[in-house]
Design a protein around this motif. Structure first.
Motif: not given
Ligand SMILES: [Mg+2]
Ligand SMILES: Nc1ncnc2c1ncn2[C@@H]1O[C@H](COP(=O)(O)OP(=O)(O)OP(=O)(O)O)[C@@H](O)[C@H]1O
Ligand SMILES: Nc1ncnc2c1ncn2[C@@H]1O[C@H](COP(=O)(O)OP(=O)(O)OP(=O)(O)O)[C@@H](O)[C@H]1O
Ligand SMILES: [Mg+2]
Lengths: 343, 317, 500, 331
Positions: C293, C335, C421
């Protein structure tokens, strides 16, 4: 304990700012850093610190109490009325009465906020007006004066408990500090008190985790009310002359102290020690400004605003620095090995 | 208007109708044209600022410095016109500039330094007031040009004075901007979550600074209106106005946590507070009782719909 | 047969006009792992919230040990031994991990003992098989770590019924396996476990019985032995879905869109180098904390990299803010849709047009609502979003549908490179296949995608090449032909490092 | 000062004033309550058919509140508003509007500084004289020489400012006070807490300070308490304008040996006579007009020496309180 918690860091940053401010004024004002300065600040901080402590409890739960100033005023008047009516009343009983009346107001606020679901800013904005109106009605424009009060009460704030090199530790200040420390310890160590942080940190999660968020919020308001009540009694003892404007503006002062002291306005983080230091900081700046010859009477407010803003900015920058330093140090130290790495 | 009123606005409208009816019933003077104009004029500065304060709060910030900015602008005007002898029109422009600058200051500390707006504007509440004090000290300055005083005290179009006209125009403009415009949409989004907005590529810092500038500008304008309305200026102009202003915005259904509320609601809340106060004044209700009643109204207005909903079984416990 | 420890009898629940559950009946027995499956918005989370007292049923009864009860809130449920781990992790960002776990424990006395707490927390964390420092403040935790905290919290007290709502959605294969091991262990100890997941392979690994729900109705409850994946899917979606995890041929062109060399960020990650070609899907795999990320955040200008170079279409660029990234043609689907992705209280349409507000404004800066509704309607059909109307707040949608709204927002920016993500976290199989198709369509039409995913079947089904990271280092890039779950896991766990 | 050219008018009771509003700076302060008692007494005596309303704003909202009440009074067409002005010249448009609607605006305690919109000001004492009274008290207490400072209410209080100005004038003009040095003016905003802290700060910044002069009842009390609490009474004395009931102990123990005030009941009483007279048309408000105000005797409307073009009725005189007379007054 080798590493500093974020809370401790924050207090460190604040103390640094405090020292900076004092050092600055020491270069500007003759005879500045002496016992008298301590006596002045300590006496007036005693009252604000109590209110700021209560305010902190409420802010921790992601609420706010704007009615505390009115509670201080009402309780100052009411306890004044009680002692003038019954001068023989036992001091402890009077203190209990102050706590109880304050807690009563807090209970009202808390019920409306926690159980009726009215946002705290609305509830206490309204309560601020209502309690003060109640005071005007209740007092019938009669002031309480020092003549109405028993001697022990008038003497209480300035009773010197002990003196160190001219620095006097006076009863009101010591009492306030003891209370702040007790609340601090409770917040740190008592599991039910930790719920305040949980609720403020994430109210929804608190509810889901089975914490009684409502009762927690209620408790915070009641405690804040009680502390403001006690502050009202201190106010009465210190100033003697209680009119309907007593305590006006204390709500903003207490919020300023708490927020300056690093209590997050969004709840969940901060400490009452921080709020105490915040209160000292505001008072120190105010007090020093009055004595700073460079700024005349009409410049003071402008400089005060500017200094508070600078102090907050300095604190924020310092805090960022310190946090970065801490992370560096943690990185340098061997971190606990994650489980997967060993598999 | 394509959209129907939300439940909150409907409720406020009902309260308003009730207050108006009660006032008209109880006091013969209430519905007179002069009184209706007075009703707005007496609080005109507060209600104008409230409209912009709605933006500030929906954007999840707060501006406590508006009362002080009003004072600063009025004092600067008085100093320029009354003492430095500048033409009043030029002074007005300069004062609006001061408002913008104050807004930039607030906005910069909030949006770029990342300090909480409560703290920043609490400091500038003290600071702006301080500058106002520096300008006028303990003096009171009046004797502004007649055209200037007339703008504050006499009708501009028929009996409608400049202040009321400004309020109506500003309301329409801001209504469109907030509820129909892209700027308003951004205001809501940033108010809900600055991070979400930032991740979607919005320039949240600039937006916040713009809103604080608008707040400063309008506060400065309100300061000038006040100077014209009362014809004299002292250092305490606008002191303590911020609480009344915030009260009206919150009563209008704007969430203190940002992201929700409508200008319609704020407009209705303003009308309710003003007509309630006016009605009580006409019935010779004294100041602190009025304040208490408005306080009770504030609580009741949130409590009543909730209780109603619970009785109707819509909100579980 | 034994008395069910918890049962729902003919439970219905409506939110205003939405009928989330109707006539739901479910029995839970001690010692079973009971899987609940259904499409996004089928009503799974709602059912759970009724079991834990968060919602009161509109009609019907909840029974504990055969007795009808009113749970009156999560606290009431907890005292009856019913605990839950919710779909959206519920941690206290300001408290440390240990306190997060024990905040509502009732058996720790009045005074908090830090040492004891830390020790007990360490034990619990070890039991879950996670490496997590009990002193860390929760605000810095990744979603997976937050999930772990929640699990530990649920385990910190005696549980009779443990409900897990998509507990593995944010976990990578390794941690997810650990978690299932724990769930099985608890069931063996006599706990009734409710397990909700959109990952079918998990269901077959863990469940004793499976309940399928659709549109808020109970469809079937069967022992796992009587269930086949295809049959289950058919029941869930009400139709056949074939071959939902199929690798399609590569559409990669020789044109390099993005080229990253030696990208690093002090103390976070270092030495990340890769190219993405037009038409290509590059997947990033790794365990939790692999810092994938963070790499994406650097590319999108949120936390700009401190070292290395980025070339975009052959030009060296510096990306210092999301605006700059978007101007180049990048989009980042976060995400964490709750914190970073969606403005939950706002309407669906305002979320869809959030990143492209300029497109629906008139010259005067006014919103063209008609245009906005049309755009939203387009995505509703294209992505099959289940919603009442475009004015519904996004927060009222089920998790999967929220995910689709977020995708719609970024597709609307018409990007050249989409960074996803965890694009299918919490999405049902049907929708997952749809999202995969969307990604394929997107690259086929000349875009490129960087997909960060912890779901190995997904990585294998999508990625033309797979970049594996571990603890802030790039471990290697595996072409699809050489990729297998085992190969990726070896890199991700550091047992092997491929030549760059 | 005026000669008895004409016979003092007797104000006829039993007429209708059209209603009168007594408008203090704000509610909840003892002196205003006393003024109300006096007003009520006069109102009863006069058997006014109109009502007497005691309406005030809240302390936080004093200026806007006074303007609002003044405006509403005009709208309602009451006979007279009796105003203790806290809004400075800002009240002028509202007062003028009310006057145009036929409402008489009578000020008391604190006038409208530029005098516009006001019929007449009932002055408690001669503002010029206030300076001299304060200078004399300072001279007495300090033994004729040394530093003193002023603790005022707020920079916006017109009457305070006028008194301070007159004090400065007296100090500058009269050789007698040549050795009195006025070092600073600070403001306590009529709040106990601020006034208390300001008083202490004065002592800290001026080591040779001998006296704090506080022309406000809140300020003088807070300053006296502060000096007493810090054991500074020997070094720094307190004087100014105070209420006997609040000051008695400080006067007796020497912290505040002398202070002055007038009677607020009388002020309210006299003001009501004037307002009733004007509202019923029995008084015209011309300079030189004489009238009898019940138990208080004869008064004359005269030009206000402090405010050009304005008129006043001078109540006077000051009572200076010391340890000999304070106890009796405090009862
Ligand atoms: Mg992540
Ligand atoms: N608080 C609420 N208010 C209104 N509608 C709601 C609310 N919560 C859920 N719903 C609606 O109820 C239905 C069921 O939602 P639920 O969250 O139970 O689905 P789910 O099966 O858990 O889906 P997912 O797999 O996506 O998590 C959806 O249509 C959803 O929009
Ligand atoms: N050890 C850690 N300490 C503090 N923050 C961390 C740590 N690990 C990750 N984070 C934060 O969590 C977020 C996601 O982390 P990271 O990129 O490491 O995870 P990931 O590899 O993408 O795994 P996932 O697939 O679970 O998101 C980032 O914002 C990162 O800063
Ligand atoms: Mg769900």
């Amino acid at each position: 304990m080798t590493r500093l918690s974020p809370g401790a860091l924050r207090i460190l940053a604040l103390l640094l700012v405090l020292v900076l401010v004092a050092a600055f004024f020491a270069t500007q004002i003759d005879n500045y850093l002496n016992a008298r300065l301590f006596n002045r600040i300590s006496s007036s901080v005693a009252i604000v610190a109590l209110i700021a402590t209560g305010q902190t409890l409420v802010i921790l739960t992601r609420n706010i109490d704007l009615s505390l100033g009115s509670v201080v005023g009402f309780v100052a008047y009411a306890t004044g009325a009680i002692v003038s009516a019954a001068p023989e009343i036992h001091p402890v009983l009077l203190a209990l009465a102050a706590l109880a009346i304050g807690a009563g107001f807090g209970l009202l606020n808390g019920l409306l906020v926690a159980y009726a679901g009215i946002p705290s800013i609305i509830t206490t904005l309204a309560a601020m007006a209502i309690y003060r109106s109640a005071l005007v009605e209740f007092s019938g424009a009669q002031s309480i004066t020092t003549e109405d009060l028993p001697q022990w009460l008038v003497d209480f704030p300035n009773t010197q408990l002990f003196t160190l090199a001219g620095v006097q530790f006076r009863a009101a200040f010591v009492a306030a500090v003891v209370i702040v420390i007790l609340v601090h310890l409770a917040l740190l160590r008592l599991r039910p008190a930790r719920a305040l942080y949980a609720v403020g940190s994430n109210p929804e999660a608190a509810e889901m985790a089975g914490i009684d968020a409502r009762r927690t919020v209620l408790a915070a308001f009641v405690a804040a009310g009680a502390l403001a009540g006690l502050a009202g009694l201190f106010f009465l003892a210190r100033f003697g002359n209680i009119t309907v404007v007593a305590g006006l503006g204390f709500e903003l002062k207490s919020i300023a102290a708490a927020v300056l002291g690093g209590v997050s306005i969004n709840g969940g983080s901060g400490s009452v020690i921080g709020a105490l230091i915040g209160a000292v900081l505001v008072d120190l700046i105010e007090n020093s400004l009055v004595r700073w010859e460079l700024v005349s009477e009409f410049w003071r407010e402008a400089v005060l605003g500017f200094l508070i803003l600078s102090a907050v900015s300095a604190d924020a920058l310092l805090m960022r620095r310190l946090t970065r330093l801490r992370i560096r140090r943690e990185k340098a130290a061997p971190a606990p090995t994650p489980k997967e790495a060993t598999s | 208007m394509t959209r129907a009123l939300g439940p909150w606005e409907t409720f406020l409208l009902a309260v308003l109708v009730l207050v108006y009816a009660a006032n008209a019933w109880l006091s013969p003077e209430f519905l007179t044209l002069q009184n209706q104009v007075n009703l707005f004029q007496l609080s005109i500065e507060k209600i104008i600022i409230a409209l912009v304060m709605a933006f500030v709060i929906i954007n999840a910030e707060i501006d406590l410095s508006v009362g002080s900015m009003m004072g600063l602008s009025a004092c600067a005007f008085a100093a320029m016109v009354g003492e430095a002898g500048l033409p009043a029109a030029l002074a007005c422009l300069l004062c609006l500039g001061i408002g913008l600058a104050g807004g930039v200051l607030n906005g910069w500390f909030v949006a770029r330094m990342g300090l909480p707006s409560l703290v920043v504007t609490l400091s500038t509440l003290i600071g702006f007031r301080g500058v106002a004090r520096i300008l006028l000290e303990d003096r009171s300055i009046g004797r502004f040009p007649d055209w200037f005083n007339a703008l504050g005290q006499r009708g501009l179009i028929g009996p409608v004075p400049l202040g009321l006209l400004s309020f109506v125009l500003l309301f329409v403009l801001l209504y469109v901007v907030l509820e129909r415009g892209g700027f308003g949409r951004k205001t809501y989004v940033i108010g809900v979550s600055r991070e979400v907005a930032e991740f979607a590529g919005l320039n949240t810092a600039r937006h916040k600074i713009l809103i604080f500038m608008a707040s400063g500008l309008v506060a400065a304008y309100a300061g000038l209106l006040f100077a014209a309305r009362v014809g004299a200026v002292r250092g305490d102009v606008g002191q303590g106005f911020e609480l009344d202003i915030i009260t009206m915005v919150l009563l209008g259904g704007v969430s203190i946590f940002g992201g929700s509320g409508t200008l319609t609601g704020v407009g209705l809340a303003i009308l309710i507070v003003l007509s309630l106060r006016n009605g009580m004044s006409l019935m010779n209700v004294t100041g602190h009782i009025q304040t208490g009643v408005v306080g009770l109204l504030l609580i009741a207005s949130v409590l009543v719909p909730r209780l109603g909903a619970r009785l109707a079984g819509r909100v579980p416990a | 047969m034994a008395v069910p420890v918890l049962a729902l009898r003919d439970v219905s629940k409506s939110f205003g006009a939405t009928q989330a559950l109707s006539g739901m009946t479910l029995e839970l027995f001690p010692g079973e792992v009971h899987a609940v499956v259904g499409e996004n918005g089928a009503g799974k989370s709602t059912m759970i919230k009724i079991m834990t007292g968060v919602h009161e049923p509109t009609s019907g009864t909840v029974e504990v040990d055969g007795q009808p009860v009113t749970l009156s809130g999560p606290r009431g449920a907890r005292t009856r031994g019913i605990s839950a781990i919710y779909q959206e992790p519920m941690v206290f960002p300001d408290l440390d991990v240990a306190e997060n776990i024990f905040i509502s424990a009732t058996d720790l006395g009045l005074v908090q003992r830090k040492g004891l707490l830390r020790e007990k927390a360490s034990q619990l964390i070890a039991r879950i098989g996670m490496g997590l420092d009990p002193d860390r403040v929760a605000s810095g935790l990744t979603l997976a770590e937050q999930q772990a905290v929640e699990i530990a919290r649920a385990l910190s007290q005696d549980v009779r019924v443990l409900i897990m709502d998509e507990p593995t959605a944010s976990l990578s294969a390794h941690e997810a396996g650990e978690l299932r091991r724990i769930a099985k262990g608890l069931a063996a100890e006599g706990v009734a476990v409710v397990y909700i997941s959109h990952r079918l392979e998990e269901i077959f690994d863990i469940a004793h019985r499976v309940t399928v729900i659709r549109d808020g109705r109970h469809i079937s409850t069967r022992p796992i032995a009587e269930v086949t994946p295809d049959g289950m899917i058919a029941e869930m979606v009400g139709r056949e879905v074939g071959n939902y995890f199929r690798k399609d041929e590569s559409h990669a062109t020789p044109e390099v869109l993005l080229s990253v060399r030696g990208l690093s960020q002090e103390d976070v990650y270092e030495g990340v180098s890769f190219d993405i070609h037009r038409g290509e899907v590059l997947c990033m795999a790794g365990l939790i904390g692999a810092r994938r990320t963070d790499v994406a955040l650097s590319l999108f200008g949120i936390h700009p990299a401190t070292g290395g170079t980025i070339h975009w279409k052959g030009q060296e660029v510096r990306i210092a803010s999301p605006r700059e990234a978007m101007a180049l043609g990048l989009a980042y689907v976060s995400e964490d849709r709750r914190k970073l992705g969606l403005a939950m209280p706002l309407s669906i349409r305002s979320n869809v047009t959030l990143a492209t507000l300029g497109k629906v404004l008139t010259r005067w800066g006014l919103l063209r609502e008609g245009r906005e509704r049309a755009v939203t309607q387009g995505y509703r059909e294209r992505l099959n979003i289940r919603m009442a109307d475009a004015d519904t707040p996004v927060g009222k949608l089920s998790g999967g549908n929220q995910q689709k709204v977020m995708l719609a927002k970024w597709l609307e920016t018409n990007p050249a490179l989409l960074i996803f993500d965890e694009p299918t976290r919490g999405i049902d199989v049907g929708a997952k296949a749809e999202v995969h198709d969307l990604i394929r369509q997107f690259v086929r039409a000349g875009g490129a995608a960087l997909v960060i995913s912890s779901d190995l079947p997904e990585v294998l089904a999508l990625g033309d090449r797979i970049l594996v990271m571990r603890e802030g280092r790039q471990m290697g890039i595996v072409p699809h032909e050489d990729a297998s779950q085992e190969a990726i896991m070896r890199l991700a766990t550091g047992q092997e490092r491929a030549a760059a | 000062a005026t000669l008895a050219l004409a016979q003092a008018k007797t104000i006829e009771p039993g007429q209708d004033s059209g209603g009168m509003v007594l408008l203090p700076k704000f509610l909840g302060i003892l002196v205003f309550e006393q003024a109300h008692e006096g007003a009520q007494e006069a109102h009863d005596e006069l058997q006014d058919k109109g009502e007497l309303q005691f309406l005030g704003p809240t302390p936080e909202n004093s200026v806007a509140g006074q303007i609002e009440i003044m405006t509403t009074a005009g709208t309602q067409g009451v006979g007279a508003v009796m105003l203790s002005n806290n809004a400075g010249d800002q009240i002028v448009p509202a007062a003028q509007a009310a006057a145009q609607a036929g409402t008489k605006v009578v000020t008391w305690d604190s006038p409208i500084p530029n005098g516009e919109g006001e019929s007449v000001f009932v002055a408690q004492v001669d503002f010029e004289q206030t300076g001299r009274v304060m200078a004399d008290m300072a001279y007495d207490i300090m033994g004729g020489e040394g530093q003193f400072a002023i603790l005022s209410a707020s920079p916006d209080a017109a009457n305070q400012n006028a008194w301070i100005a007159s004090l400065e004038k007296v100090l500058g003009e009269d050789e007698k006070y040549a050795n009195l040095e006025m070092v600073e003016t600070v403001y306590g905003n009529d709040q106990s807490e601020e006034s208390y802290n300001r008083a202490l700060a004065l002592v800290d910044s001026h080591p040779d300070l001998k006296l704090i002069m506080a022309p406000t009842t809140v300020g003088i009390q807070a300053a006296a308490k502060a000096m007493q609490d810090e054991g500074l009474c020997e070094q720094v004395k307190v004087s100014g304008l105070g209420l006997p009931a609040e000051m008695v102990s400080y006067t007796l123990n020497g912290c505040a040996p002398q202070f002055a005030l007038w009677d607020f009941r009388d002020l309210g009483y006299l003001t009501t006579y004037v307002a009733y007279g004007l509202a019923t048309g029995q008084l015209t408000g011309e300079v030189g007009e004489q009238f009898t105000a019940g138990r208080m005797g004869d008064y004359t409307i005269e030009a206000d020496p402090g405010r050009e073009g304005a008129r006043r009725v001078l109540m006077g005189p000051f009572t200076v309180y010391n340890k000999d007379n304070v106890e009796a007054a405090a009862k």
